[in-house]
Write an enzyme that holds these catalytic residues in place. Structure first.
Site, PDB file in Angstrom:
ATOM      1  N   TYR A  24       0.911  -1.206  -0.066  1.00 48.79           N
ATOM      2  CA  TYR A  24      -0.090  -0.060   0.138  1.00 48.79           C
ATOM      3  C   TYR A  24       0.805   1.099   0.045  1.00 48.79           C
ATOM      4  O   TYR A  24       0.392   2.325  -0.136  1.00 48.79           O
ATOM      5  CB  TYR A  24      -0.929   0.039   1.238  1.00 48.79           C
ATOM      6  N   TRP A  55       4.170  -9.856   0.871  1.00 49.60           N
ATOM      7  CA  TRP A  55       3.630  -9.755  -0.629  1.00 49.60           C
ATOM      8  C   TRP A  55       4.129 -11.026  -1.261  1.00 49.60           C
ATOM      9  O   TRP A  55       5.102 -11.835  -0.845  1.00 49.60           O
ATOM     10  CB  TRP A  55       4.169  -8.412  -1.237  1.00 49.60           C
ATOM     11  N   PRO A 187     -15.778  -4.015   2.702  1.00 54.48           N
ATOM     12  CA  PRO A 187     -17.050  -4.328   3.434  1.00 54.48           C
ATOM     13  C   PRO A 187     -18.131  -3.319   2.847  1.00 54.48           C
ATOM     14  O   PRO A 187     -19.119  -3.726   3.102  1.00 54.48           O
ATOM     15  CB  PRO A 187     -16.449  -4.284   4.635  1.00 54.48           C
TER      16      PRO A 187
HETATM   17  P1  A2P Z   1     -13.668   7.890   0.944  1.00 53.82           P
HETATM   18  O1  A2P Z   1     -12.372   7.488   1.241  1.00 53.82           O
HETATM   19  O2  A2P Z   1     -13.890   9.102   0.197  1.00 53.82           O
HETATM   20  O3  A2P Z   1     -14.737   7.790   2.126  1.00 53.82           O
HETATM   21  P2  A2P Z   1     -14.228  -0.442   1.153  1.00 53.82           P
HETATM   22  O4  A2P Z   1     -13.977  -0.148   2.478  1.00 53.82           O
HETATM   23  O5  A2P Z   1     -15.495  -1.384   0.748  1.00 53.82           O
HETATM   24  O6  A2P Z   1     -13.065  -0.656   0.312  1.00 53.82           O
HETATM   25  O7  A2P Z   1     -14.728   1.189   0.584  1.00 53.82           O
HETATM   26  C1  A2P Z   1     -13.936   2.084   0.473  1.00 53.82           C
HETATM   27  C2  A2P Z   1     -14.891   3.122  -0.611  1.00 53.82           C
HETATM   28  O8  A2P Z   1     -15.959   3.530  -0.009  1.00 53.82           O
HETATM   29  C3  A2P Z   1     -13.973   4.238  -0.622  1.00 53.82           C
HETATM   30  O9  A2P Z   1     -14.169   4.766  -1.990  1.00 53.82           O
HETATM   31  C4  A2P Z   1     -14.490   5.265   0.520  1.00 53.82           C
HETATM   32  O10 A2P Z   1     -14.218   6.587   0.037  1.00 53.82           O
HETATM   33  C5  A2P Z   1     -16.119   4.962   0.362  1.00 53.82           C
HETATM   34  N1  A2P Z   1     -16.721   4.856   1.901  1.00 53.82           N
HETATM   35  C6  A2P Z   1     -16.011   4.880   2.978  1.00 53.82           C
HETATM   36  N2  A2P Z   1     -16.963   5.240   3.938  1.00 53.82           N
HETATM   37  C7  A2P Z   1     -17.991   5.340   3.221  1.00 53.82           C
HETATM   38  C8  A2P Z   1     -19.440   5.706   3.782  1.00 53.82           C
HETATM   39  N3  A2P Z   1     -19.824   5.674   5.241  1.00 53.82           N
HETATM   40  N4  A2P Z   1     -20.254   6.059   2.862  1.00 53.82           N
HETATM   41  C9  A2P Z   1     -19.845   6.054   1.472  1.00 53.82           C
HETATM   42  N5  A2P Z   1     -18.987   5.779   0.972  1.00 53.82           N
HETATM   43  C10 A2P Z   1     -17.764   5.335   1.885  1.00 53.82           C
END
Ligand code: A2P
Length: 279
Positions: A24, A55, A187
């Site tokens: 990352y 990795w 998630p």
């Molecule tokens: P951001 O970093 O702008 O909040 P995952 O955890 O499934 O990988 O999802 C990550 C994505 O979901 C990121 O693009 C993040 O964007 C967005 N995200 C994180 N929390 C929320 C939330 N509570 N509602 C909507 N989108 C979210």
């Protein structure tokens, strides 16, 4: 610097489990955030649960400990709480993290996952990792480790994609039977970045059922998706760089879903991955 800020905000909001990886390219920021929060007196090192990952180019057993030591050096920490094999397939060792041949095909590397595992066990014995686990392993790969002659430590966890559209019923049951914690990545259904996400599956957070249940509890679809997994014993590692959403994703411990709602959400499973890992 956005990762440094996000981790500090997350720690202030109450998060303690931080899911990281060398690939990352932000472990220096995560380590700095943890150290700053310790210096502030907000937390102690033992309050934090940091997960690092081995990795694909570092599967040969002799590379495992030096790779973990490199991560610890970047983090400027003495140990990780959990060290996991990021993927079951190995790439050719070397500086290229995604080694490819002249035709653009990945160059794989034949290694023995059981030997890699033994090297992880040695890292635990040396105190460099408190616990060891795996990621993206299927049942057969888990069994291969667990049936290894002379196994010293079994994997404590298996980190896999897990959310209401990909609920992993069979793997979850298998892992429950063997006391392996499932840690669910993506998630919230990922960032839908087309360079690595299968966007033909619809956006999770637009789901009508998640939104309707959210309305009832005055919660968002994201909070319902996270609560669903937590309530069935799946660890969630939502990613956000946005302070408001970081806090929002933590507000999931003041309500619970009914059994009927849990079933309704389980029924959303499409058995389609966002993260296909075509490598
Ligand atoms: P951001 O970093 O702008 O909040 P995952 O955890 O499934 O990988 O999802 C990550 C994505 O979901 C990121 O693009 C993040 O964007 C967005 N995200 C994180 N929390 C929320 C939330 N509570 N509602 C909507 N989108 C979210």
């Amino acid at each position: 610097g956005s990762c440094l800020e996000a981790v500090k905000i997350a720690i202030d909001a109450g998060y303690r489990h931080i899911d990281g990886a060398f690939v990352y390219f932000n472990e220096h920021e995560v380590g700095q955030a943890i150290r700053e929060k310790i210096a502030e007196g907000k937390i102690k090192r033992e309050d934090i649960f940091y997960c690092g990952k081995l990795w694909n180019t570092c599967h040969p057993p002799e590379l495992v400990r030096p790779t973990l030591e490199k991560t610890l050096k970047i983090l400027q920490l003495d140990y990780v709480d959990l060290y996991i094999i990021e993927l079951p397939m190995a790439f050719k060792p070397g500086d290229a993290l995604y080694p490819k041949d002249e035709n653009g095909k990945f160059i794989y590397h034949e290694t023995d996952l059981c030997a890699t595992w033994e090297a992880l066990e040695a890292c635990k014995d040396a105190g460099l990792a408190k616990s060891i686990g795996v990621s993206n392993f299927n049942r057969r790969q888990l069994e291969m480790i667990m049936n290894k002659p002379g196994l010293k430590y079994k994997p404590v966890s298996n980190q896999v994609e897990c959310h209401p559209y990909f609920t992993q019923p069979k793997l979850l049951e298998f892992c429950r039977q063997h006391d392996i914690v499932i840690v669910g990545y993506s998630p919230l259904g990922t960032s839908r970045d087309e360079s690595w996400v299968n966007v033909s599956s619809p956006p999770l957070l637009k789901d009508p059922v998640l939104n309707a249940i959210g309305k009832k509890y005055n919660k968002t679809a994201a909070q319902i998706a996270l609560r669903f997994n937590v309530q069935r014993g799946v660890v969630v590692i939502p990613k956000s760089f946005n302070p408001q959403r970081i806090r929002e994703n933590f507000q999931i411990f003041d309500f619970s879903l009914t059994e009927k709602e849990m079933k309704e959400i389980e029924a959303l499973n499409k058995n389609v991955r966002y993260v296909e890992l075509l490598m």
